[in-house]
Motif scaffolding. Structure first.
Motif, short mmCIF file in Angstrom:
data_model
loop_
_atom_site.label_atom_id
_atom_site.label_comp_id
_atom_site.label_asym_id
_atom_site.label_seq_id
_atom_site.Cartn_x
_atom_site.Cartn_y
_atom_site.Cartn_z
N PRO A 161 0.79 -1.24 0.00
CA PRO A 161 0.00 0.00 0.00
C PRO A 161 0.82 1.29 0.00
O PRO A 161 0.28 2.35 -0.31
CB PRO A 161 -0.83 -0.13 1.29
N TRP A 162 2.10 1.22 0.35
CA TRP A 162 2.86 2.47 0.44
C TRP A 162 4.30 2.38 -0.08
O TRP A 162 4.96 3.40 -0.22
CB TRP A 162 2.88 2.96 1.88
N ALA A 163 4.77 1.19 -0.43
CA ALA A 163 6.17 1.04 -0.81
C ALA A 163 6.52 1.83 -2.07
O ALA A 163 7.55 2.51 -2.11
CB ALA A 163 6.50 -0.44 -1.03
N ALA A 164 5.68 1.77 -3.10
CA ALA A 164 5.99 2.49 -4.33
C ALA A 164 6.06 4.00 -4.08
O ALA A 164 6.95 4.69 -4.59
CB ALA A 164 4.94 2.18 -5.40
N HIS A 165 5.15 4.50 -3.26
CA HIS A 165 5.13 5.93 -2.92
C HIS A 165 6.41 6.30 -2.17
O HIS A 165 7.06 7.31 -2.50
CB HIS A 165 3.89 6.22 -2.07
N PHE A 166 6.77 5.50 -1.18
CA PHE A 166 7.97 5.79 -0.40
C PHE A 166 9.23 5.77 -1.27
O PHE A 166 10.05 6.70 -1.21
CB PHE A 166 8.13 4.79 0.75
N TYR A 167 9.40 4.69 -2.06
CA TYR A 167 10.62 4.59 -2.85
C TYR A 167 10.68 5.68 -3.93
O TYR A 167 11.78 6.14 -4.29
CB TYR A 167 10.75 3.19 -3.45
N THR A 168 9.54 6.10 -4.44
CA THR A 168 9.51 7.23 -5.38
C THR A 168 9.93 8.51 -4.66
O THR A 168 10.72 9.31 -5.20
CB THR A 168 8.12 7.40 -5.99
N ASP A 169 9.42 8.71 -3.46
CA ASP A 169 9.82 9.88 -2.66
C ASP A 169 11.32 9.85 -2.37
O ASP A 169 11.99 10.90 -2.38
CB ASP A 169 9.05 9.93 -1.35
N LEU A 170 11.85 8.67 -2.09
CA LEU A 170 13.27 8.55 -1.79
C LEU A 170 14.11 8.92 -3.02
O LEU A 170 15.15 9.57 -2.89
CB LEU A 170 13.58 7.11 -1.35
N GLN A 171 13.66 8.51 -4.20
CA GLN A 171 14.37 8.87 -5.42
C GLN A 171 14.38 10.39 -5.64
O GLN A 171 15.36 10.95 -6.12
CB GLN A 171 13.72 8.21 -6.63
N GLY A 172 13.28 11.05 -5.32
CA GLY A 172 13.14 12.46 -5.63
C GLY A 172 13.48 13.42 -4.51
O GLY A 172 13.39 14.64 -4.69
N ALA A 173 13.87 12.89 -3.35
CA ALA A 173 14.15 13.75 -2.21
C ALA A 173 15.33 14.68 -2.49
O ALA A 173 16.28 14.31 -3.18
CB ALA A 173 14.42 12.91 -0.96
N LYS A 174 15.27 15.88 -1.94
CA LYS A 174 16.33 16.87 -2.17
C LYS A 174 17.68 16.36 -1.69
O LYS A 174 18.72 16.65 -2.30
CB LYS A 174 15.99 18.17 -1.43
#
Length: 202
Positions: A161-174
């Motif tokens: 339910p949240w892994a794709a969102h988290f890993y996408t956020d991790l890729q795009g984090a400043k």
């Protein structure tokens, strides 16, 4: 942990899955030291999305240092008061820490004979802990190995339910440089697992 294009032996395939879950868990639990960076730099992938992500992580690992990774890790997950990301299921799914997703996870952990380590102080629904749990389940670290149905249930309830969102956020984090590579590997691997569990259900 070399990405293999074709694995025919189920046990070998499960071992590779467990290794990758555990690898992600270690990378997300604490800043990578020189040994882990060296291991990451030696990874080789194929032409698949996961293989390309692994190659990208290996390239970044070769050019970074433990000090740089520690600064990244602090900025991402600790920060002044809080980091750029809060890597917990409860936060991603409800907007708050220590909510129902954590309670549900703790209940399922009891059924799977998974106990919290005495020296662990963070909530169990962190992505690092969930990766470690999946890796351990696959190789029967916590008791008899759960069958595919149980693995799928755990993955679908607590990770998907949240892994794709988290890993996408991790890729795009400043703050992400090395961890952008970790995010790419995590995202590609979660897509493979999601598809595999869907096919197994059919």
């Amino acid at each position: 942990m070399t990405q293999t294009a074709h694995v025919t032996d189920t046990k070998d395939e499960d071992r590779l899955r467990a290794d990758l879950y555990n690898f992600l868990g270690v990378l997300l639990a604490r800043p990578a030291d020189q040994m882990l960076l060296d291991q990451s730099a030696e990874l080789r992938g194929d032409d698949s999305p996961l293989g390309q992500a692994i190659n990208g992580l290996a390239r970044v690992a070769k050019s970074t240092t433990p000090q740089a990774v520690e600064r990244e890790f602090t900025g991402l997950f600790i920060g002044l008061g809080r980091g750029e990301l809060l890597p917990y299921a409860s936060y991603y799914l409800t907007g708050f820490l220590n909510e129902k997703p954590l309670a549900k996870l703790r209940k399922d952990m009891v059924g799977l004979q998974i106990t919290r380590s005495e020296n662990t102080f963070e909530p169990e629904d962190s992505m690092a802990a969930l990766m470690e749990m999946m890796g351990g389940m696959i190789v029967a670290r916590f008791g008899p190995a759960p069958d595919v149905e149980q693995q799928r249930g755990f993955f679908n309830n607590h990770i998907a339910p949240w892994a794709a969102h988290f890993y996408t956020d991790l890729q795009g984090a400043k703050t992400s440089v090395f961890y952008a590579g970790v995010g790419a590997v995590g995202h590609a691997f979660m897509e493979i697992e999601k598809d595999a569990f869907r096919m197994a259900a059919g």
